[in-house]
Design a protein around this motif. Structure first.
Motif, PDB file in Angstrom:
ATOM      1  N   LYS A  51      -2.746  13.357  -5.689  1.00 37.03           N
ATOM      2  CA  LYS A  51      -4.203  13.196  -5.677  1.00 37.03           C
ATOM      3  C   LYS A  51      -4.579  12.259  -6.815  1.00 37.03           C
ATOM      4  O   LYS A  51      -4.297  12.535  -7.978  1.00 37.03           O
ATOM      5  N   GLN A  54      -9.659   7.675  -8.514  1.00 36.40           N
ATOM      6  CA  GLN A  54      -9.578   6.252  -8.810  1.00 36.40           C
ATOM      7  C   GLN A  54     -10.680   5.864  -9.805  1.00 36.40           C
ATOM      8  O   GLN A  54     -11.858   5.858  -9.466  1.00 36.40           O
ATOM      9  N   THR A  64      -8.151   9.231  -3.704  1.00 34.78           N
ATOM     10  CA  THR A  64      -7.094   8.823  -2.783  1.00 34.78           C
ATOM     11  C   THR A  64      -5.971   9.855  -2.800  1.00 34.78           C
ATOM     12  O   THR A  64      -5.587  10.331  -3.870  1.00 34.78           O
ATOM     13  N   TYR A  66      -2.136   9.947  -2.094  1.00 32.46           N
ATOM     14  CA  TYR A  66      -1.167   8.846  -2.073  1.00 32.46           C
ATOM     15  C   TYR A  66       0.248   9.346  -1.803  1.00 32.46           C
ATOM     16  O   TYR A  66       0.693  10.357  -2.356  1.00 32.46           O
ATOM     17  N   PRO A  73      -1.469   4.782   0.750  1.00 32.22           N
ATOM     18  CA  PRO A  73      -2.364   5.935   0.743  1.00 32.22           C
ATOM     19  C   PRO A  73      -2.314   6.672   2.073  1.00 32.22           C
ATOM     20  O   PRO A  73      -2.193   6.054   3.139  1.00 32.22           O
ATOM     21  N   TYR A  75      -4.946   8.805   2.696  1.00 37.04           N
ATOM     22  CA  TYR A  75      -6.357   8.570   2.967  1.00 37.04           C
ATOM     23  C   TYR A  75      -7.065   8.240   1.663  1.00 37.04           C
ATOM     24  O   TYR A  75      -6.576   8.532   0.567  1.00 37.04           O
ATOM     25  N   SER A  76      -8.222   7.620   1.784  1.00 34.78           N
ATOM     26  CA  SER A  76      -9.165   7.466   0.676  1.00 34.78           C
ATOM     27  C   SER A  76     -10.472   8.124   1.089  1.00 34.78           C
ATOM     28  O   SER A  76     -10.929   7.961   2.227  1.00 34.78           O
ATOM     29  N   GLU A  96      -2.314   1.207  -9.937  1.00 32.69           N
ATOM     30  CA  GLU A  96      -2.803   2.494 -10.425  1.00 32.69           C
ATOM     31  C   GLU A  96      -1.906   3.025 -11.549  1.00 32.69           C
ATOM     32  O   GLU A  96      -0.796   3.490 -11.300  1.00 32.69           O
ATOM     33  N   GLN A 124       4.659   3.051  -6.306  1.00 33.31           N
ATOM     34  CA  GLN A 124       3.519   2.442  -5.629  1.00 33.31           C
ATOM     35  C   GLN A 124       3.832   1.008  -5.246  1.00 33.31           C
ATOM     36  O   GLN A 124       4.814   0.418  -5.710  1.00 33.31           O
ATOM     37  N   THR A 160      -3.339   0.929  -4.243  1.00 33.74           N
ATOM     38  CA  THR A 160      -3.291   2.336  -3.838  1.00 33.74           C
ATOM     39  C   THR A 160      -4.397   2.672  -2.834  1.00 33.74           C
ATOM     40  O   THR A 160      -4.465   3.803  -2.354  1.00 33.74           O
ATOM     41  N   ASN A 161      -5.252   1.702  -2.528  1.00 32.40           N
ATOM     42  CA  ASN A 161      -6.287   1.860  -1.504  1.00 32.40           C
ATOM     43  C   ASN A 161      -5.977   0.997  -0.280  1.00 32.40           C
ATOM     44  O   ASN A 161      -6.823   0.794   0.570  1.00 32.40           O
ATOM     45  N   GLY A 198      -8.033   7.204   6.769  1.00 33.14           N
ATOM     46  CA  GLY A 198      -6.610   7.358   6.515  1.00 33.14           C
ATOM     47  C   GLY A 198      -5.753   6.753   7.610  1.00 33.14           C
ATOM     48  O   GLY A 198      -6.220   5.975   8.453  1.00 33.14           O
TER      49      GLY A 198
END
Length: 299
Positions: A51, A54, A64, A66, A73, A75-76, A96, A124, A160-161, A198
């Motif tokens: 989790k 951001q 997000t 991740y 990701p 989802y955001s 990130e 990442q 990360t998005n 997502g």
């Protein structure tokens, strides 16, 4: 749709000290503001995802979930801001630091000029992962178009998005869908609109230096919740409140985005992903909370 790519860049040799911060097990109150009733989507608790709240320029911008194995990701989750959709932020892509092996600050950071990302590349995506993908673009889950403040827009430019999105889908049906949601929420949502966007993963990957680097989504999906909406809106729009959802195939063909109820999307995701039987995107199915039940829930 698997893409095999060999990048000739040198293997990172040095570990650099970059700024970083905490990845939260339980979100702090300042980060819960992006979630309806302060509650994360339920049914993913058993998965080893991170989790991330951001942060950009000292402020939380969205949340997000991740996947550090597929480096994309899941989802955001963000709050929609009323916007004309035209202003754009002029910022470089960021990473990130909360997923870095070394950490000092929780703000997302611009990538260093040197090709030495050993302190965070394992967990990442980095720019090199997208540099020669050809078929795929960097598709934002929290799109810049759904934010108004330039700093909120800038905060969407972190990898990360981002997921690998087929170009034809990204600039075609999915972009049209983002326009449609922006106009709908602009015109008919009177309060706060909470959005979760997502992916589902296929098991196929983008490779670099003969290593699996990025999971390739099969579908992109999105859902919003707005309990304070215009009850005098045309039925075609009013029927899509307080909550509605959609999904689309991340492909060159047959990639039409289909709208559906949130419950239909949840059942779809139960069939094609690892979500649990209790999977629920919005607390209490986005039923308006009573005045004595508006406290933030624990996640």
């Amino acid at each position: 749709m698997t893409l095999y790519r060999i990048d000739e860049a040198l293997i990172f040799l040095l570990v650099i000290v970059m700024t970083g911060g905490e990845v939260q097990e339980k979100l702090s109150p300042e980060c819960k503001q992006f979630l309806y009733m302060g509650t994360l989507p339920q049914g993913l608790e058993d998965q080893p995802f991170k989790k991330i709240c951001q942060f950009y320029l000292g402020k939380p911008r969205y949340v997000t979930l991740y996947d550090t194995v597929n480096r994309i990701p899941v989802y955001s989750a963000y709050t929609f801001k009323r916007t004309d959709g035209f202003r754009r932020a002029d910022v470089p892509w960021m990473y990130e630091p909360q997923l870095s092996t070394l950490s000092e600050s929780r703000d997302m950071q611009h990538f260093p000029s040197e090709d030495i990302h050993s302190s965070f590349a394992d967990a990442q995506a980095v720019l090199e992962d997208y540099s020669n993908t050809v078929i795929f673009e960097r598709g934002q889950l929290n799109p810049e178009e759904h934010q108004d403040d330039l700093d909120d827009k800038a905060a969407t430019y972190t990898l990360t998005n981002v997921v690998p999105q087929v170009r034809e889908f990204n600039i075609g049906p999915w972009k049209h869908f983002e326009h449609t949601i922006r106009k709908r929420l602009n015109n008919y949502c009177r309060g706060t609109a909470y959005v979760v966007t997502g992916v589902t993963t296929s098991g196929q990957t983008i490779r670099r230096q003969n290593i699996n680097r990025l999971g390739i989504p099969t579908f992109l999906w999105s859902a919003y919740c707005c309990v304070d909406f215009d009850h005098n809106a045309p039925y075609s729009e009013r029927s899509k409140f307080p909550a509605f959802a959609s999904n689309g195939l991340n492909d060159r063909d047959n990639n039409k985005v289909q709208e559906m109820t949130v419950q239909q999307l949840e059942e779809f995701l139960k069939r094609v992903t690892y979500v649990g039987k209790s999977f629920q995107l919005f607390y209490d199915n986005c039923v308006p909370a009573s005045s004595d039940n508006n406290a933030l829930h624990q996640t």
